[in-house]
Structure formats: C-alpha cells, structure tokens
Scaffold this motif. Structure first.
Motif, PDB file in Angstrom:
ATOM      1  N   LYS A   1       2.727   1.820  -3.273  1.00 36.24           N
ATOM      2  CA  LYS A   1       1.580   2.102  -4.302  1.00 36.24           C
ATOM      3  C   LYS A   1       1.424   3.837  -4.008  1.00 36.24           C
ATOM      4  O   LYS A   1       1.465   4.436  -5.175  1.00 36.24           O
ATOM      5  CB  LYS A   1       0.420   1.365  -4.318  1.00 36.24           C
ATOM      6  CG  LYS A   1      -0.501   1.681  -5.669  1.00 36.24           C
ATOM      7  CD  LYS A   1      -1.753   0.800  -5.235  1.00 36.24           C
ATOM      8  CE  LYS A   1      -2.686   1.318  -6.389  1.00 36.24           C
ATOM      9  NZ  LYS A   1      -3.888   0.393  -6.334  1.00 36.24           N
ATOM     10  N   LYS A   2       1.155   3.990  -2.930  1.00 36.50           N
ATOM     11  CA  LYS A   2       0.857   5.491  -2.749  1.00 36.50           C
ATOM     12  C   LYS A   2       1.676   6.394  -2.929  1.00 36.50           C
ATOM     13  O   LYS A   2       1.702   7.533  -3.304  1.00 36.50           O
ATOM     14  CB  LYS A   2       0.390   5.598  -1.069  1.00 36.50           C
ATOM     15  CG  LYS A   2      -0.153   6.883  -0.864  1.00 36.50           C
ATOM     16  CD  LYS A   2      -0.358   7.062   0.626  1.00 36.50           C
ATOM     17  CE  LYS A   2      -0.932   8.357   1.057  1.00 36.50           C
ATOM     18  NZ  LYS A   2      -1.141   8.628   2.447  1.00 36.50           N
ATOM     19  N   GLU A   3       3.139   5.960  -2.769  1.00 34.79           N
ATOM     20  CA  GLU A   3       4.276   6.783  -3.120  1.00 34.79           C
ATOM     21  C   GLU A   3       4.833   6.556  -4.353  1.00 34.79           C
ATOM     22  O   GLU A   3       6.157   7.175  -4.486  1.00 34.79           O
ATOM     23  CB  GLU A   3       5.261   6.434  -1.738  1.00 34.79           C
ATOM     24  CG  GLU A   3       4.825   6.760  -0.483  1.00 34.79           C
ATOM     25  CD  GLU A   3       5.724   6.431   0.488  1.00 34.79           C
ATOM     26  OE1 GLU A   3       7.031   6.631   0.349  1.00 34.79           O
ATOM     27  OE2 GLU A   3       5.213   6.298   1.905  1.00 34.79           O
TER      28      GLU A   3
ATOM     29  N   GLN B   1       0.905  -1.141   0.015  1.00 33.68           N
ATOM     30  CA  GLN B   1      -0.074  -0.124   0.159  1.00 33.68           C
ATOM     31  C   GLN B   1       0.987   1.423   0.214  1.00 33.68           C
ATOM     32  O   GLN B   1       0.724   2.310  -0.841  1.00 33.68           O
ATOM     33  CB  GLN B   1      -0.799   0.096   1.294  1.00 33.68           C
ATOM     34  CG  GLN B   1      -2.077  -0.961   1.109  1.00 33.68           C
ATOM     35  CD  GLN B   1      -2.867  -1.045   2.537  1.00 33.68           C
ATOM     36  OE1 GLN B   1      -2.460  -0.672   3.443  1.00 33.68           O
ATOM     37  NE2 GLN B   1      -3.995  -1.733   2.488  1.00 33.68           N
ATOM     38  N   MET B   2       1.807   1.252   0.787  1.00 38.15           N
ATOM     39  CA  MET B   2       2.901   2.670   0.789  1.00 38.15           C
ATOM     40  C   MET B   2       3.527   2.694  -0.405  1.00 38.15           C
ATOM     41  O   MET B   2       3.508   3.900  -0.840  1.00 38.15           O
ATOM     42  CB  MET B   2       3.793   2.221   2.084  1.00 38.15           C
ATOM     43  CG  MET B   2       3.129   2.439   3.447  1.00 38.15           C
ATOM     44  SD  MET B   2       4.385   1.986   4.703  1.00 38.15           S
ATOM     45  CE  MET B   2       3.817   3.012   6.033  1.00 38.15           C
TER      46      MET B   2
END
Length: 64
Positions: free
Chosen positions: A25-27, A22-23
């Motif tokens: 992908k977000k970053e 998740q991190m």
C-alpha cells in the motif's frame, strides 16, 4: 530439528501478511498495476516479500 512452535508459526505468518499488505500500500503496488504491468508488479511484490521476510526473521526468529 528444533520442533515446531504453533504460536510462532501463526505469529510469523500473520506478521508477514500484515507487512506485505502495508508495504504494498505504501509503495503503490496495486491490482491496477498488476493488470497494467504485471512484470513490474511481480518485481515489486518479490522485493516487498523479501524485505518483509527479513523483518519477520529478525523480530521473531533471530531474537529467540
């Protein structure tokens, strides 16, 4: 030392994997970045793993 709790081990590994995905992908840490600038990708992934580990430790381990 404290004995291994299989439920806790599986839960922490799953949580760690999910948070890292998740991190990243977000970053915007992608396979494309890995092929374009592997050192930047490595630095970002190390940072993400470190932060994810802190979340897992706080939520699952320290809260016992």
């Amino acid at each position: 030392m404290y004995g291994e709790n299989p439920f806790l081990i599986v839960n922490s590994n799953e949580m760690m994997d999910r948070l890292v995905r998740q991190m990243a992908k977000k970053e915007g840490v992608t396979e494309q970045l890995k092929s374009d600038d592997w050192l930047c990708w490595l630095q970002k992934m190390n940072s993400i793993r470190s932060r994810a580990e802190e979340v897992v430790l706080h939520d699952l381990i320290y809260s016992l």
